[in-house]
Structures are given as C-alpha cells and as structure tokens.
Design a protein around this motif. Structure first.
Motif, mmCIF file in Angstrom:
data_model
loop_
_atom_site.group_PDB
_atom_site.id
_atom_site.type_symbol
_atom_site.label_atom_id
_atom_site.label_comp_id
_atom_site.label_asym_id
_atom_site.label_seq_id
_atom_site.Cartn_x
_atom_site.Cartn_y
_atom_site.Cartn_z
ATOM 1 N N TYR A 111 -5.361 6.699 -1.097
ATOM 2 C CA TYR A 111 -5.607 5.314 -1.195
ATOM 3 C C TYR A 111 -5.073 4.611 -1.728
ATOM 4 C CZ TYR A 111 -9.829 6.894 1.505
ATOM 5 O OH TYR A 111 -10.692 7.768 2.774
ATOM 6 N N TRP A 112 -4.601 3.487 -1.191
ATOM 7 C CA TRP A 112 -3.630 2.522 -2.025
ATOM 8 C C TRP A 112 -4.897 1.291 -3.156
ATOM 9 C CZ3 TRP A 112 -4.542 -2.995 -1.305
ATOM 10 C CH2 TRP A 112 -3.408 -4.057 -1.934
ATOM 11 N N VAL A 113 -5.510 0.809 -3.872
ATOM 12 C CA VAL A 113 -6.011 0.040 -4.686
ATOM 13 C C VAL A 113 -5.523 -0.996 -5.052
ATOM 14 C CG1 VAL A 113 -7.836 0.506 -5.956
ATOM 15 C CG2 VAL A 113 -7.440 2.815 -4.803
ATOM 16 N N ASP A 114 -5.840 -2.244 -5.444
ATOM 17 C CA ASP A 114 -5.586 -3.217 -5.796
ATOM 18 C C ASP A 114 -6.057 -3.264 -7.370
ATOM 19 O OD1 ASP A 114 -4.715 -5.138 -6.678
ATOM 20 O OD2 ASP A 114 -4.521 -6.218 -5.160
ATOM 21 N N ALA A 115 -5.901 -3.150 -8.724
ATOM 22 C CA ALA A 115 -6.602 -3.566 -9.306
ATOM 23 C C ALA A 115 -6.554 -4.290 -10.242
ATOM 24 C CB ALA A 115 -6.452 -2.607 -10.275
ATOM 25 N N LEU A 126 -4.154 5.117 3.241
ATOM 26 C CA LEU A 126 -2.979 5.563 3.967
ATOM 27 C C LEU A 126 -2.852 6.308 5.208
ATOM 28 C CD1 LEU A 126 -0.039 5.653 1.572
ATOM 29 C CD2 LEU A 126 -0.950 3.390 1.728
ATOM 30 N N GLU A 127 -2.285 5.909 6.498
ATOM 31 C CA GLU A 127 -2.611 5.960 7.425
ATOM 32 C C GLU A 127 -1.282 6.541 8.197
ATOM 33 O OE1 GLU A 127 -5.166 6.866 9.479
ATOM 34 O OE2 GLU A 127 -6.175 5.457 7.671
ATOM 35 N N ALA A 168 -1.365 -2.427 -8.909
ATOM 36 C CA ALA A 168 -1.828 -1.120 -7.579
ATOM 37 C C ALA A 168 -2.454 0.282 -8.669
ATOM 38 C CB ALA A 168 -0.938 -1.769 -6.313
ATOM 39 N N HIS A 169 -3.004 1.344 -7.311
ATOM 40 C CA HIS A 169 -2.332 2.043 -7.693
ATOM 41 C C HIS A 169 -2.288 3.805 -6.308
ATOM 42 C CE1 HIS A 169 -4.014 1.444 -11.528
ATOM 43 N NE2 HIS A 169 -4.541 0.986 -11.301
ATOM 44 N N GLU A 210 3.059 -6.132 -5.585
ATOM 45 C CA GLU A 210 3.946 -7.256 -4.711
ATOM 46 C C GLU A 210 4.129 -6.573 -3.146
ATOM 47 O OE1 GLU A 210 4.056 -10.446 -5.067
ATOM 48 O OE2 GLU A 210 3.541 -9.795 -7.032
ATOM 49 N N LYS A 211 3.854 -5.225 -2.850
ATOM 50 C CA LYS A 211 3.980 -4.787 -1.845
ATOM 51 C C LYS A 211 2.971 -5.027 -1.012
ATOM 52 C CE LYS A 211 8.468 -2.058 -2.968
ATOM 53 N NZ LYS A 211 8.595 -0.560 -2.293
ATOM 54 N N HIS A 212 3.626 -4.134 0.382
ATOM 55 C CA HIS A 212 2.026 -4.633 1.437
ATOM 56 C C HIS A 212 1.479 -3.361 1.070
ATOM 57 C CE1 HIS A 212 -0.466 -3.996 4.756
ATOM 58 N NE2 HIS A 212 -0.389 -6.086 4.479
ATOM 59 N N HIS A 213 0.323 -2.879 1.061
ATOM 60 C CA HIS A 213 -0.215 -1.502 0.840
ATOM 61 C C HIS A 213 0.868 -0.251 2.180
ATOM 62 C CE1 HIS A 213 -2.791 -2.410 4.583
ATOM 63 N NE2 HIS A 213 -2.687 -1.088 4.905
#
Length: 320
Positions: free
Chosen positions: A211-215, A202-203, A219-220, A272-275
């Motif tokens: 950090y966004w993680v797609d598991a 995340l910037e 997502a987390h 479903e949301k973009h990071h």
C-alpha cells in the motif's frame, strides 16, 4: 522458543481438557480450574499469528493495522447474508447492520481476548442474524454459548480465497445511499474523515498487500510479507549488501514493523510521484526478493550480508 511459550501461543482448540486440579496444558503454571478450565478461560491465550492459514492473511493484517478506509466482502462457505469486512466502523463498533440490511464487521477494534480471530468470528456470527439498524460495540469468545468452543474466523470463511479490497476516499459508505448521518454517527464520521491519509493499493502482478500512503510530508510504501521473519530479513540483507533494497533512486528503505506475526517492511518514497509509478519498481523488487529468498537455501549469508542483517534488525519495531 521454549516449550511453554509454544503452548501458550496455540489456538485455544489445541489446549486439551484435563482434570481440574492438574496443571493447565497451556504452560501457565496454574491449575486447569484456575486457567483454561475457568469460565472464559479460553480467552487468556495470546495468539501471535491470528490469521495463519488464511490465503488473505497479509491483506487482513494491512486492513487491521494501517489502511484507513476500505472494505472487502468476506468469502463465505455458508450463510445467507453477505458480510463485508471493514477497517473502521462508526464509534469503533465491532459490527453493524445498516438500515438497508448491509452488514459490516470492523477490523480495527479493541479486542476482548488474546485471539482477534475468535473475536472477529463472534462479530460475524452476530452480523448474520442482527436486525437492520443495530450495531455491536464489542464481543469476544466468552460470549459463545456455554459448553461450546468458539469459532475462529478460519472456521467461517473460505480460507483459500483472496480478498477483493476496495479502497474508499472517505467513510461515506457507513450510511446507505441517500441517508445522512446524524448525532454521534455524524460526529464520528467527521472525525474519521479528517484523519484519513490518502492510501492506494498497488495493483500489479506479483505484488500483494502493498500500500502506498501519503503522510503529508512524505509518502510511504507499506508491504505486508508472508515469509517467516528471519528468512525475509536475511533475503533483504542480501539485497541491502548489493545496494538493491530500494525501489529506485527516489526511494529508501526506512525500516519495518511486526504485526500479528508478520513483518511489514516500509520504504520512504518521493511524494511527487503518482502511486501507479511505484507499481513497476515494486514488482521488480518483489522479484529480487523472491530470488534472494530462493538463494538462501543454497548459500548462507557472507560477512557483509550478516552486517546488513544486523542493521536491518536494528530498524524493527513490534506494534502487535
């Protein structure tokens, strides 16, 4: 914390030299000659917070523990060769110098001592002079020249500098441009690429080491925090009691884990949301946390907040 425990967690350089038959100052109960006075004895201390004193401590913990493929130039105070810190290297190497002369030190490696900061420092020192095309499987402080105190990572870098973390889609950066992997490196590359979970940093202003993680199934958000654990948990409990600990209605606080002396809270997110859609909510949550942390100095937790704190403590685990 007991006096003995505090002594055992000190960096090795703080353990004074005493007579060989005297009790070791680390508090182990052994004589100095059988503990820190023995060959390789300095590697026995378990340093709970190895990156303490480094401004980029939270980023180092993230790269060490859960970011799959990333690199960051090590901010140096000296040395001619540029060295990049990396999450994972081929065959889990501790360091390598590519055939084009580019040098890397791996963070996600098995350590040989109780202080990963010392192990990483030795890997950096190896990478400074290694010939192109060579790699290092593992190294520890016992590999330092006899009679010397091994350096720590803090001794070899600008501790006030932040890391410019670069997230990679895969591990193709292992190889110089135009060079194809072969043999064991190719097999290691294939396995590493297959195991990657999409990850984004995340910037946004006020948000660091998040950090966004797609598991796959969900997502987390994993956010390494620099605050002392008890104070952070109390601030989070204050928000939880107010119903303000989630990022928004499409998220929920899942728990936290401890790594290298720091706490890493984790949130489940709507996949479903973009990071980038989580950057503004994360910044708002960070501001709420800062306000809650500041308020603790003026007002302790009330009964509802203490119950919330107990609930948060029950959702913590330690991984290192």
């Amino acid at each position: 914390m007991s006096e003995r425990t505090e002594a055992q967690q000190r960096p090795d350089a703080e353990i004074p030299v005493v007579g060989r038959r005297q009790p070791c100052p680390c508090g182990s109960g052994k004589r100095y000659k059988a503990c820190h006075g023995a060959s390789g004895g300095q590697s026995k201390i378990k340093v709970t917070r190895p990156f303490e004193g480094i401004a980029a401590e939270c980023e180092l913990v993230a790269l060490r523990e859960f970011v799959p493929s990333a690199t960051a130039v090590l901010p140096r105070t000296s040395g001619e060769r540029e060295i990049e810190l990396a999450t994972v290297l081929p065959m889990a190497a501790a360091a390598l110098v590519r055939t084009d002369g580019k040098a890397f030190v791996g963070l996600q490696v098995q350590t040989k001592s109780g202080d990963i900061s010392r192990d990483l420092a030795r890997a950096v020192e190896w990478a400074e002079t290694a010939e192109p095309g060579n790699s290092l499987s593992a190294i520890g402080p016992e590999d330092a020249p006899e009679g010397t105190v091994p350096n720590r990572l803090q001794d070899l870098m600008d501790t006030e500098a932040q890391l410019d973390v670069r997230i990679h889609e895969d591990f193709s950066w292992w190889m110089p441009e135009g060079v194809e992997a072969s043999g064991e490196v190719a097999m290691s590359l294939e396995r590493a690429n297959a195991a990657i979970m999409p990850t984004r940093k995340l910037e946004t202003e006020g948000v660091h080491a998040a950090y966004w993680v797609d598991a796959t199934d969900r997502a987390h958000l994993r956010w390494v925090r620099p605050e002392p654990e008890e104070k952070l948990i109390s601030a989070m409990a204050r928000l939880s009691a107010r119903g303000e600990l989630a990022l928004d209605e499409d998220s929920r606080y899942a728990g936290s884990f401890r790594a290298h002396g720091l706490l890493v809270p984790v949130w489940d997110l709507d996949r479903e949301k973009h990071h980038r859609e989580w950057e503004e909510p994360a910044a708002a949550l960070g501001q709420r946390l800062d306000e809650a942390l500041a308020s603790l100095d003026e007002q302790g937790l009330d009964a509802a907040e203490r119950r919330a704190r107990d609930g948060l403590r029950g959702r913590q685990i330690t991984i290192r």
